[in-house]
Design a protein around this motif. Structure first.
Motif, mmCIF file in Angstrom:
data_model
loop_
_atom_site.group_PDB
_atom_site.id
_atom_site.type_symbol
_atom_site.label_atom_id
_atom_site.label_comp_id
_atom_site.label_asym_id
_atom_site.label_seq_id
_atom_site.Cartn_x
_atom_site.Cartn_y
_atom_site.Cartn_z
ATOM 1 N N ALA A 25 0.854 -1.178 0.000
ATOM 2 C CA ALA A 25 0.000 0.000 0.000
ATOM 3 C C ALA A 25 0.895 1.235 0.000
ATOM 4 O O ALA A 25 1.748 1.383 0.857
ATOM 5 C CB ALA A 25 -0.897 0.005 1.225
ATOM 6 N N GLY A 74 -0.243 4.242 0.214
ATOM 7 C CA GLY A 74 -0.868 5.254 1.041
ATOM 8 C C GLY A 74 -1.692 4.593 2.113
ATOM 9 O O GLY A 74 -1.876 3.385 2.119
ATOM 10 N N PRO A 75 -2.214 5.398 3.014
ATOM 11 C CA PRO A 75 -2.937 4.830 4.142
ATOM 12 C C PRO A 75 -4.345 4.331 3.806
ATOM 13 O O PRO A 75 -4.917 3.557 4.561
ATOM 14 C CB PRO A 75 -3.006 5.999 5.129
ATOM 15 C CG PRO A 75 -2.926 7.217 4.267
ATOM 16 C CD PRO A 75 -2.079 6.827 3.093
ATOM 17 N N SER A 76 -4.897 4.753 2.693
ATOM 18 C CA SER A 76 -6.297 4.437 2.429
ATOM 19 C C SER A 76 -6.481 3.137 1.646
ATOM 20 O O SER A 76 -5.601 2.703 0.904
ATOM 21 C CB SER A 76 -6.960 5.589 1.675
ATOM 22 O OG SER A 76 -6.524 5.590 0.329
ATOM 23 N N ARG A 77 -7.639 2.558 1.831
ATOM 24 C CA ARG A 77 -8.005 1.358 1.066
ATOM 25 C C ARG A 77 -8.110 1.711 -0.421
ATOM 26 O O ARG A 77 -7.762 0.907 -1.280
ATOM 27 C CB ARG A 77 -9.322 0.776 1.569
ATOM 28 C CG ARG A 77 -9.705 -0.491 0.808
ATOM 29 C CD ARG A 77 -10.805 -1.236 1.471
ATOM 30 N NE ARG A 77 -10.253 -1.910 2.616
ATOM 31 C CZ ARG A 77 -10.811 -2.936 3.213
ATOM 32 N NH1 ARG A 77 -11.960 -3.406 2.794
ATOM 33 N NH2 ARG A 77 -10.243 -3.507 4.254
ATOM 34 N N SER A 78 -8.565 2.894 -0.717
ATOM 35 C CA SER A 78 -8.666 3.348 -2.102
ATOM 36 C C SER A 78 -7.301 3.323 -2.785
ATOM 37 O O SER A 78 -7.170 2.860 -3.919
ATOM 38 C CB SER A 78 -9.258 4.767 -2.133
ATOM 39 O OG SER A 78 -9.289 5.264 -3.435
ATOM 40 N N ASP A 79 -6.266 3.811 -2.099
ATOM 41 C CA ASP A 79 -4.913 3.786 -2.657
ATOM 42 C C ASP A 79 -4.432 2.350 -2.847
ATOM 43 O O ASP A 79 -3.796 2.031 -3.857
ATOM 44 C CB ASP A 79 -3.932 4.530 -1.755
ATOM 45 C CG ASP A 79 -4.091 6.039 -1.827
ATOM 46 O OD1 ASP A 79 -4.827 6.534 -2.707
ATOM 47 O OD2 ASP A 79 -3.463 6.733 -1.001
ATOM 48 N N SER A 82 -14.389 -6.480 -1.581
ATOM 49 C CA SER A 82 -13.906 -5.172 -1.114
ATOM 50 C C SER A 82 -13.747 -4.181 -2.271
ATOM 51 O O SER A 82 -14.141 -3.015 -2.156
ATOM 52 C CB SER A 82 -12.568 -5.313 -0.395
ATOM 53 O OG SER A 82 -12.698 -6.100 0.764
ATOM 54 N N THR A 83 -13.157 -4.643 -3.369
ATOM 55 C CA THR A 83 -12.960 -3.753 -4.513
ATOM 56 C C THR A 83 -14.290 -3.339 -5.116
ATOM 57 O O THR A 83 -14.490 -2.174 -5.469
ATOM 58 C CB THR A 83 -12.058 -4.427 -5.567
ATOM 59 O OG1 THR A 83 -10.788 -4.709 -4.958
ATOM 60 C CG2 THR A 83 -11.843 -3.534 -6.775
ATOM 61 N N LEU A 97 -15.863 -0.557 -3.250
ATOM 62 C CA LEU A 97 -15.207 0.723 -3.466
ATOM 63 C C LEU A 97 -15.451 1.252 -4.884
ATOM 64 O O LEU A 97 -15.657 2.446 -5.087
ATOM 65 C CB LEU A 97 -13.704 0.575 -3.221
ATOM 66 C CG LEU A 97 -12.861 1.832 -3.301
ATOM 67 C CD1 LEU A 97 -13.246 2.799 -2.187
ATOM 68 C CD2 LEU A 97 -11.392 1.479 -3.198
ATOM 69 N N ARG A 139 -4.983 7.485 -9.507
ATOM 70 C CA ARG A 139 -3.798 7.111 -8.728
ATOM 71 C C ARG A 139 -2.539 7.172 -9.603
ATOM 72 O O ARG A 139 -1.475 7.607 -9.144
ATOM 73 C CB ARG A 139 -3.989 5.701 -8.155
ATOM 74 C CG ARG A 139 -2.863 5.251 -7.258
ATOM 75 C CD ARG A 139 -2.819 6.058 -5.986
ATOM 76 N NE ARG A 139 -1.835 5.474 -5.083
ATOM 77 C CZ ARG A 139 -1.225 6.142 -4.147
ATOM 78 N NH1 ARG A 139 -1.502 7.422 -3.936
ATOM 79 N NH2 ARG A 139 -0.342 5.552 -3.371
#
Length: 196
Positions: free
Chosen positions: A5, A7-12, A45-46, A49, A63
């Motif tokens: 990852a 970044g900290p987000s699930r989106s990233d 999960s994807t 989102l 991204r």
């Protein structure tokens, strides 16, 4: 395949995984399920989102733009008064990073660019995310005295894109030019554009 990852987000995490899958497997290998598996996320999960494939592709493009901005180091671009040599140095570093440390990201960009030729809604999104670099480059060549900034920007982008494509996915795939070679090519191009 292991994906970190960025970044900290699930989106990233989802977007970074999508980019890695595009580079590794191509457009056919990018599915919601594949992203879940590669990212180590629970099934679905994807999809939660990014419900549609289009939304997943847009997430990846957004991204990609963020990560490429760091590769291109837009904040490191020189003041136009520093001259063509400074711009050649900055662009050479950015191009060489895309060919070496960020080769996977460059390959994912070409996958997305090709897909955008078949999806007008993705094309608009893809082009909009790339506009910030083109605008900054146009401002730089204008500040250096270009007599035709739009054409010169196109020439610089086309030269760099052509080099990157040839060395990442084309007939020069086994060859990566040195930083000095990239710099020399850019300097020749800039000197021709900006000569008095």
């Amino acid at each position: 395949m292991s994906v970190r990852a960025a970044g900290p987000s699930r989106s990233d995490l989802v977007a970074d995984t999508a980019l890695a899958l595009l580079a590794e497997r191509g457009m056919r290998g990018l599915t919601h399920r594949a992203v879940d598996e590669a990212a180590g996320l629970p099934q679905g999960s994807t999809s939660n989102l990014a419900r549609t494939r289009q939304t997943l592709l847009e997430l990846a493009v957004r991204r990609l733009a963020d990560r490429e901005a760091r590769v291109l180091a837009l904040h490191e671009m020189p003041d136009p008064r520093a001259g063509a040599g400074s711009l050649a140095n900055a662009l050479a570093l950015a191009t060489h990073r895309a060919l070496t440390r960020n080769r996977e990201l460059t390959l994912a960009r070409y996958e997305l660019a090709l897909e955008a030729t078949r999806r007008p809604e993705l094309r608009a999104y893809f082009d909009a995310t790339g506009a910030r670099f083109r605008e900054q480059l146009t401002a730089l060549v204008t500040g250096m005295g270009s007599t035709d900034p739009a054409r010169h920007t196109l020439s610089l982008v086309a030269w760099a894109d052509g080099l990157m494509f040839s060395c990442v996915a084309g007939s020069f795939g086994a060859e990566v030019p040195s930083l000095e070679e990239v710099r020399a090519g850019l300097r020749e191009l800039l000197d021709g554009m900006l000569k008095a």
